[in-house]
Design a protein around this motif. Sequence first.
Motif, PDB file in Angstrom:
ATOM      1  N   ASP A  77       0.832  -1.203   0.000  1.00  0.00           N
ATOM      2  CA  ASP A  77       0.000   0.000   0.000  1.00  0.00           C
ATOM      3  C   ASP A  77       0.866   1.253   0.000  1.00  0.00           C
ATOM      4  O   ASP A  77       0.457   2.299  -0.497  1.00  0.00           O
ATOM      5  N   VAL A  78       2.057   1.127   0.590  1.00  0.00           N
ATOM      6  CA  VAL A  78       2.978   2.257   0.745  1.00  0.00           C
ATOM      7  C   VAL A  78       4.349   1.852   0.220  1.00  0.00           C
ATOM      8  O   VAL A  78       4.825   0.746   0.496  1.00  0.00           O
ATOM      9  N   LEU A  79       4.971   2.754  -0.537  1.00  0.00           N
ATOM     10  CA  LEU A  79       6.333   2.543  -1.025  1.00  0.00           C
ATOM     11  C   LEU A  79       7.191   3.653  -0.452  1.00  0.00           C
ATOM     12  O   LEU A  79       6.856   4.843  -0.591  1.00  0.00           O
ATOM     13  N   ILE A  80       8.294   3.291   0.214  1.00  0.00           N
ATOM     14  CA  ILE A  80       9.200   4.304   0.735  1.00  0.00           C
ATOM     15  C   ILE A  80      10.501   4.250  -0.063  1.00  0.00           C
ATOM     16  O   ILE A  80      11.044   3.196  -0.338  1.00  0.00           O
ATOM     17  N   SER A  81      10.977   5.432  -0.445  1.00  0.00           N
ATOM     18  CA  SER A  81      12.126   5.549  -1.339  1.00  0.00           C
ATOM     19  C   SER A  81      13.173   6.432  -0.681  1.00  0.00           C
ATOM     20  O   SER A  81      12.939   7.619  -0.433  1.00  0.00           O
ATOM     21  N   ASP A  82      14.328   5.854  -0.383  1.00  0.00           N
ATOM     22  CA  ASP A  82      15.391   6.582   0.308  1.00  0.00           C
ATOM     23  C   ASP A  82      16.491   6.967  -0.679  1.00  0.00           C
ATOM     24  O   ASP A  82      17.353   6.154  -1.015  1.00  0.00           O
ATOM     25  N   GLU A  83      16.438   8.207  -1.153  1.00  0.00           N
ATOM     26  CA  GLU A  83      17.442   8.731  -2.096  1.00  0.00           C
ATOM     27  C   GLU A  83      17.622   7.797  -3.291  1.00  0.00           C
ATOM     28  O   GLU A  83      18.745   7.532  -3.732  1.00  0.00           O
ATOM     29  N   ALA A  84      16.509   7.322  -3.845  1.00  0.00           N
ATOM     30  CA  ALA A  84      16.572   6.269  -4.862  1.00  0.00           C
ATOM     31  C   ALA A  84      17.236   6.709  -6.162  1.00  0.00           C
ATOM     32  O   ALA A  84      17.652   5.859  -6.959  1.00  0.00           O
ATOM     33  N   THR A  85      17.345   8.013  -6.399  1.00  0.00           N
ATOM     34  CA  THR A  85      17.918   8.474  -7.673  1.00  0.00           C
ATOM     35  C   THR A  85      19.255   9.175  -7.509  1.00  0.00           C
ATOM     36  O   THR A  85      19.844   9.596  -8.506  1.00  0.00           O
ATOM     37  N   SER A  86      19.767   9.297  -6.294  1.00  0.00           N
ATOM     38  CA  SER A  86      20.968  10.108  -6.090  1.00  0.00           C
ATOM     39  C   SER A  86      22.221   9.491  -6.700  1.00  0.00           C
ATOM     40  O   SER A  86      23.214  10.182  -6.916  1.00  0.00           O
ATOM     41  N   ALA A  87      22.200   8.181  -6.995  1.00  0.00           N
ATOM     42  CA  ALA A  87      23.362   7.535  -7.602  1.00  0.00           C
ATOM     43  C   ALA A  87      23.234   7.445  -9.125  1.00  0.00           C
ATOM     44  O   ALA A  87      24.068   6.808  -9.772  1.00  0.00           O
ATOM     45  N   LEU A  88      22.223   8.090  -9.693  1.00  0.00           N
ATOM     46  CA  LEU A  88      21.939   7.953 -11.126  1.00  0.00           C
ATOM     47  C   LEU A  88      22.223   9.244 -11.873  1.00  0.00           C
ATOM     48  O   LEU A  88      22.159  10.335 -11.309  1.00  0.00           O
ATOM     49  N   ASP A  89      22.506   9.121 -13.166  1.00  0.00           N
ATOM     50  CA  ASP A  89      22.709  10.295 -14.002  1.00  0.00           C
ATOM     51  C   ASP A  89      21.357  10.950 -14.286  1.00  0.00           C
ATOM     52  O   ASP A  89      20.300  10.347 -14.072  1.00  0.00           O
ATOM     53  N   PRO A  90      21.354  12.208 -14.781  1.00  0.00           N
ATOM     54  CA  PRO A  90      20.097  12.936 -14.957  1.00  0.00           C
ATOM     55  C   PRO A  90      19.075  12.228 -15.841  1.00  0.00           C
ATOM     56  O   PRO A  90      17.878  12.201 -15.505  1.00  0.00           O
ATOM     57  N   GLN A  91      19.488  11.665 -16.971  1.00  0.00           N
ATOM     58  CA  GLN A  91      18.536  10.998 -17.861  1.00  0.00           C
ATOM     59  C   GLN A  91      17.922   9.780 -17.181  1.00  0.00           C
ATOM     60  O   GLN A  91      16.708   9.559 -17.233  1.00  0.00           O
ATOM     61  N   THR A  92      18.762   8.970 -16.522  1.00  0.00           N
ATOM     62  CA  THR A  92      18.258   7.785 -15.833  1.00  0.00           C
ATOM     63  C   THR A  92      17.370   8.181 -14.665  1.00  0.00           C
ATOM     64  O   THR A  92      16.366   7.524 -14.379  1.00  0.00           O
ATOM     65  N   THR A  93      17.726   9.276 -13.991  1.00  0.00           N
ATOM     66  CA  THR A  93      16.877   9.781 -12.905  1.00  0.00           C
ATOM     67  C   THR A  93      15.482  10.076 -13.404  1.00  0.00           C
ATOM     68  O   THR A  93      14.477   9.705 -12.773  1.00  0.00           O
ATOM     69  N   ARG A  94      15.380  10.744 -14.551  1.00  0.00           N
ATOM     70  CA  ARG A  94      14.057  11.059 -15.116  1.00  0.00           C
ATOM     71  C   ARG A  94      13.271   9.785 -15.416  1.00  0.00           C
ATOM     72  O   ARG A  94      12.057   9.719 -15.180  1.00  0.00           O
ATOM     73  N   GLU A  95      13.950   8.775 -15.934  1.00  0.00           N
ATOM     74  CA  GLU A  95      13.276   7.518 -16.256  1.00  0.00           C
ATOM     75  C   GLU A  95      12.754   6.829 -14.999  1.00  0.00           C
ATOM     76  O   GLU A  95      11.632   6.314 -14.975  1.00  0.00           O
ATOM     77  N   VAL A  96      13.567   6.826 -13.946  1.00  0.00           N
ATOM     78  CA  VAL A  96      13.141   6.194 -12.684  1.00  0.00           C
ATOM     79  C   VAL A  96      12.000   6.988 -12.058  1.00  0.00           C
ATOM     80  O   VAL A  96      11.042   6.405 -11.531  1.00  0.00           O
ATOM     81  N   LEU A  97      12.064   8.310 -12.113  1.00  0.00           N
ATOM     82  CA  LEU A  97      10.979   9.123 -11.564  1.00  0.00           C
ATOM     83  C   LEU A  97       9.686   8.903 -12.338  1.00  0.00           C
ATOM     84  O   LEU A  97       8.594   8.853 -11.747  1.00  0.00           O
ATOM     85  N   ASP A  98       9.789   8.780 -13.648  1.00  0.00           N
ATOM     86  CA  ASP A  98       8.601   8.474 -14.455  1.00  0.00           C
ATOM     87  C   ASP A  98       7.997   7.139 -14.030  1.00  0.00           C
ATOM     88  O   ASP A  98       6.768   6.979 -13.970  1.00  0.00           O
ATOM     89  N   LEU A  99       8.864   6.155 -13.740  1.00  0.00           N
ATOM     90  CA  LEU A  99       8.377   4.848 -13.301  1.00  0.00           C
ATOM     91  C   LEU A  99       7.688   4.960 -11.951  1.00  0.00           C
ATOM     92  O   LEU A  99       6.614   4.374 -11.736  1.00  0.00           O
ATOM     93  N   LEU A 100       8.268   5.711 -11.017  1.00  0.00           N
ATOM     94  CA  LEU A 100       7.629   5.897  -9.718  1.00  0.00           C
ATOM     95  C   LEU A 100       6.284   6.598  -9.856  1.00  0.00           C
ATOM     96  O   LEU A 100       5.327   6.267  -9.151  1.00  0.00           O
ATOM     97  N   ARG A 101       6.210   7.544 -10.760  1.00  0.00           N
ATOM     98  CA  ARG A 101       4.927   8.213 -10.997  1.00  0.00           C
ATOM     99  C   ARG A 101       3.892   7.229 -11.530  1.00  0.00           C
ATOM    100  O   ARG A 101       2.716   7.255 -11.133  1.00  0.00           O
ATOM    101  N   ARG A 102       4.316   6.317 -12.386  1.00  0.00           N
ATOM    102  CA  ARG A 102       3.399   5.284 -12.893  1.00  0.00           C
ATOM    103  C   ARG A 102       2.947   4.363 -11.765  1.00  0.00           C
ATOM    104  O   ARG A 102       1.775   3.960 -11.708  1.00  0.00           O
ATOM    105  N   VAL A 103       3.875   4.004 -10.874  1.00  0.00           N
ATOM    106  CA  VAL A 103       3.521   3.166  -9.728  1.00  0.00           C
ATOM    107  C   VAL A 103       2.404   3.831  -8.928  1.00  0.00           C
ATOM    108  O   VAL A 103       1.432   3.189  -8.510  1.00  0.00           O
ATOM    109  N   ASN A 104       2.545   5.135  -8.722  1.00  0.00           N
ATOM    110  CA  ASN A 104       1.560   5.881  -7.948  1.00  0.00           C
ATOM    111  C   ASN A 104       0.232   6.000  -8.691  1.00  0.00           C
ATOM    112  O   ASN A 104      -0.842   5.726  -8.124  1.00  0.00           O
ATOM    113  N   ARG A 105       0.273   6.370  -9.957  1.00  0.00           N
ATOM    114  CA  ARG A 105      -0.962   6.642 -10.706  1.00  0.00           C
ATOM    115  C   ARG A 105      -1.686   5.352 -11.104  1.00  0.00           C
ATOM    116  O   ARG A 105      -2.910   5.267 -10.988  1.00  0.00           O
ATOM    117  N   GLU A 106      -0.948   4.375 -11.589  1.00  0.00           N
ATOM    118  CA  GLU A 106      -1.583   3.174 -12.123  1.00  0.00           C
ATOM    119  C   GLU A 106      -1.892   2.134 -11.060  1.00  0.00           C
ATOM    120  O   GLU A 106      -2.833   1.357 -11.202  1.00  0.00           O
TER     121      GLU A 106
END
Length: 344
Positions: A164-193
């Motif tokens: 029901d709840v997903l907790i994310s601890d600095e999940a993108t801080s080790a990633l480059d900007p493009q990959t960060t955007r892709e992971v954030l898009d995926l997290l947004r899908r997790v939330n919306r879908e």
Amino acid sequence: MSTAVRFEHVSKTFTTSTGKTLDALRDVSLTVDAGDIHAIVGYSGAGKSTLLRTVNALERPTSGRVVVGDQVVSELSGPALGRARQRIGMVFQQFNLLRSRTVYKNIAYPLRLAGVPAAEILDRVEELLDFVGLTDKALAYPSQLSGGQKQRVGIARALANRPDVLISDEATSALDPQTTREVLDLLRRVNRERGVTILVVTHEMDVVRAIADKVAVMQSGAVVERGTVYDVFAHPQHPTTRRFVGSVLHHLPGADTIERIRAVHTGRLVQLHVENRASNDPFLSRVARRHDIDLNIVYGGVDELQSRLFGSLTVELLGTEENVDRAIAELRESAELTDLEGAR
């Protein structure tokens, strides 16, 4: 709106090896609404990761309660805590994948621990591989994956027990900007879908801006500001919040910049706060004509956040002192205004 996570007067004190005490959390009360993406930001040592770890009882509060859904997780132990943790997924900064297991087995691991039947594990892992776009990597090992792919596996694993709840601890801080955007898009899908409430800890305001609905700002173990992302970005109140917002938005000039502007522009300087307007009234030009002054925009800009505009413009007003004073009085009726005359 129902509540997904509730922190009730949560404090956490650590004792060092030398006997000194450290207050990592100080009387934190915060509510995370179900279905939201809620960000917690703060500089290193602010207490944000400690707060996050109380959600699944990896850290126990010294005082106060942590409620997830209808369960006081901070008071659970044994099998009851294990069952509660199955409803709370966690995504880590360094992925925390099992290097000796394939992508498939990494995702299946929490399901095996939960005693899910083998046939159901197969169906669920295949579904998650498809969801995160890694169907072709099922038999690969973590060492064969890019950082973004590893984090996708981490997200799939966190979703395995349908939390029901997903907790994310600095999940993108080790990633480059493009990959960060892709992971954030995926997290947004997790939330919306999937309707999963997400609690994100980060020190990157770009992450907050990209996906969060609400944000809480922490300093020295306490929450110093909270609100919708738009309100906090558009009207930061606490100095720590203003520093964070200023790191990604450059609408307001610093003191040195103001002095450089004044070296060239000798008129009266004011700052106008810009927000989404229900009217297209060109009030700047109207005020200039009415009071026989000239306007010169010397600094600032306008951004869009959550489909709403906001920003700040530093404007030079040129004319007689009396006319400029009258113009400022009228401008205050249409926009939030700061007169920089007193900053000389």
